[in-house]
Design a protein around this motif. Structure first.
Motif, PDB file in Angstrom:
ATOM      1  N   HIS A 196      86.397  30.908 -15.320  1.00 50.27           N
ATOM      2  CA  HIS A 196      87.547  30.794 -16.222  1.00 50.27           C
ATOM      3  C   HIS A 196      88.852  30.516 -15.462  1.00 50.27           C
ATOM      4  N   PRO A 197      89.229  31.343 -14.473  1.00 48.64           N
ATOM      5  CA  PRO A 197      90.478  31.017 -13.774  1.00 48.64           C
ATOM      6  C   PRO A 197      90.409  29.739 -12.948  1.00 48.64           C
ATOM      7  N   ILE A 231      88.700  26.941 -13.530  1.00 45.83           N
ATOM      8  CA  ILE A 231      88.835  25.753 -14.391  1.00 45.83           C
ATOM      9  C   ILE A 231      90.285  25.583 -14.830  1.00 45.83           C
ATOM     10  N   LYS A 232      90.928  26.682 -15.086  1.00 44.08           N
ATOM     11  CA  LYS A 232      92.359  26.605 -15.425  1.00 44.08           C
ATOM     12  C   LYS A 232      93.153  26.010 -14.261  1.00 44.08           C
TER      13      LYS A 232
END
Lengths: 331, 331
Positions: A25-26, A28-29
């Protein structure tokens, strides 16, 4: 020549292979959603051991604490050599070779650890913030030194640093590390940042979902291919280092190399994880390359170092490094 | 008309808002990397409460166990009504309205719980596997029933089911649930699966990173807009339900609606989470719509049900449902 101290305070971290799921999640951000993060310096390199993530403090905030994340204690500052027209080097070589004698060797002599990150665009020399005074004193004879502050370049001198010049007193212990030369051929590529969405699913696939297929590749590195993929997004510039197998998965014509399909072979340094305190590892590799004027990209990771040299030069590079191994006094 | 029992065994799950980070890795795989998963039925719907994920057993294997994941115990089977030329309904309406009298009402009478999932392409009626015998006995007068097995359609009769017809004996307790009508306008869209990579970063942004901006939207649903976004990838077909605000983030011309920019308003059913055991909720909404020949998509989620009706019909729908509230015997 000018040396810029860039306006980024960096952390060097490592995510273990099993832990990537937690950090998807982080990451890809940080890679794809520029509007959602203030991170300006991000680099992710997959090796067989782990994922090395180098990123600024804004980016580091995005990473959740986890048993799967190792963080090197220090804050690192990226340095960058900028040719300003009257370059002192007559070398045609690119990459770390160009700065081997002017930056890498003098820092090694002063026992300053460096963490190298070559990209398509440039070569970042990461030094510990606490070593900055030594670095400046060591390099200010050769370079005009500037510090980038809020987008502006300010001349910087060693007297600007509060704690004075303290020569790093550690004993120089020369360790010549074994080098391996995996068989894959690499490309050093770039991409228009506006085109990044077009390769998003492929990049996500390669970065986050392809490990399981390559599990066997670590078993016999010297004869086999190695898993190595590096992506960086630094001040808006993208650089990707991948092997030809990974490249086949990407849509054609979006990624470009500096010259058409230039291929690089890897020299992997270290039989055991290198750690962050030993000095002179980059110098050990880059000096003989500089002597022979052989270009090299250089990418440090959490456990090992990696040099990329033109494929036609790999045999001479290996033989240069083996000579050195038999006669370490040359280092 | 034909009724197909599709060859998917489904789980209905819910991921809490805080837990999405943990599931980003498997969800991105299920949405974007068709070559890496054997999942053929996947649906993800974000509501203010949670993320409802309906997926087949292959897909379910991808989800790690977690305190953030709730799983409804049953296995659900998707049913699908296929018009075979001599359709018995003369209605021009689409969606759940078309099957209100032939499927939804008879199942409600037999106290069979249904979980509805309308998509751009069709309307899936999910029933519990254990209710299959009741479902077949109830619907086989009206429909030719086929079971899809390994890509083939096999005629299916109630005597094919080992456990005989057991009328669900539960007492019919009529609860008329409150309905809310948020102000946003929705589109029911589709996309060529080969074009999915082109909207990947936008879709990832909307699905995984936009919650924090909308935290306030839940506070006063009846007056405000609601967070609602649904993506499904079922047997290779993509369906996306989003509001006009989300639509503005997507590149133009890649997503299409059945008619140009057709807009839908939402009726949200349930003041309290509905659970899975109550029967007749879909019937309660869809019967008056069928009587008035008003089209409706219907999307059940883990906590609430949602009907989408043409924006020009929202006032009459609300008034129909309020009438019913005052006179629940009409249900």
């Amino acid at each position: 020549m000018d040396l810029h101290i860039l306006d980024h305070r960096l952390k060097v971290t490592s995510i273990c292979k099993d832990g990537l799921v937690v950090f998807t999640h982080p990451l890809i951000k940080l890679i794809f959603l520029r509007n959602r993060t203030r991170c300006k310096f991000f680099s992710l390199t997959e090796t067989p051991e782990n994922y090395t993530v180098v990123l600024d403090e804004e980016g580091f905030k995005e990473l959740p604490p986890s048993e799967h994340l190792l963080v090197e204690d220090s804050t690192w500052l990226p340095l960058n050599v900028v040719s300003n027209g009257h370059a002192s080097s007559s070398s045609q070589a690119v990459g770390v070779t160009k700065i081997a004698k002017s930056v890498i060797a003098p820092l090694a002599e002063q026992h300053v650890s460096v963490f190298m990150l070559s990209t398509y665009q440039t070569d970042f020399i990461l030094v510990r913030e606490k070593d900055l005074s030594v670095v400046i004193r060591t390099l200010e004879e050769e370079f005009n030194i500037y510090r980038e502050v809020g987008g502006e370049c300010v001349p910087f001198r060693s007297q600007d640093i509060r704690n004075g010049f303290q020569k790093n007193g550690k004993e120089a212990k020369i360790t010549v590390h074994p080098v391996l030369s995996p068989l894959n051929k690499f490309l050093v590529m770039s991409l228009d940042p506006d085109t990044l969405p077009a390769i998003a699913t492929t990049l996500i696939d390669v970065l986050f979902y392809s490990s399981s297929q390559k599990d066997g590749s670590h078993s016999n590195q010297d004869l086999d291919c190695i898993k190595f993929f590096s992506f960086s997004l630094i001040d808006g510039y993208i650089s990707i280092v991948m092997d030809t197998e990974a490249q086949r998965q990407f849509p054609a014509n979006l990624l470009f190399t500096s010259s058409s399909q230039e291929l690089w072979r890897m020299v992997r340094i270290g039989g055991q994880p290198l750690g962050f305190d030993e000095c002179g590892i980059v110098a050990q590799i880059s000096q003989p390359l500089a002597d022979s004027d052989i270009s090299a990209y250089y990418i440090s990771t959490f456990s090992f170092d990696h040099a990329l040299v033109p494929e036609e030069d790999i045999d001479s590079v290996i033989s240069l490094l083996q000579q050195q191994r038999h006669d370490p006094s040359q280092v």
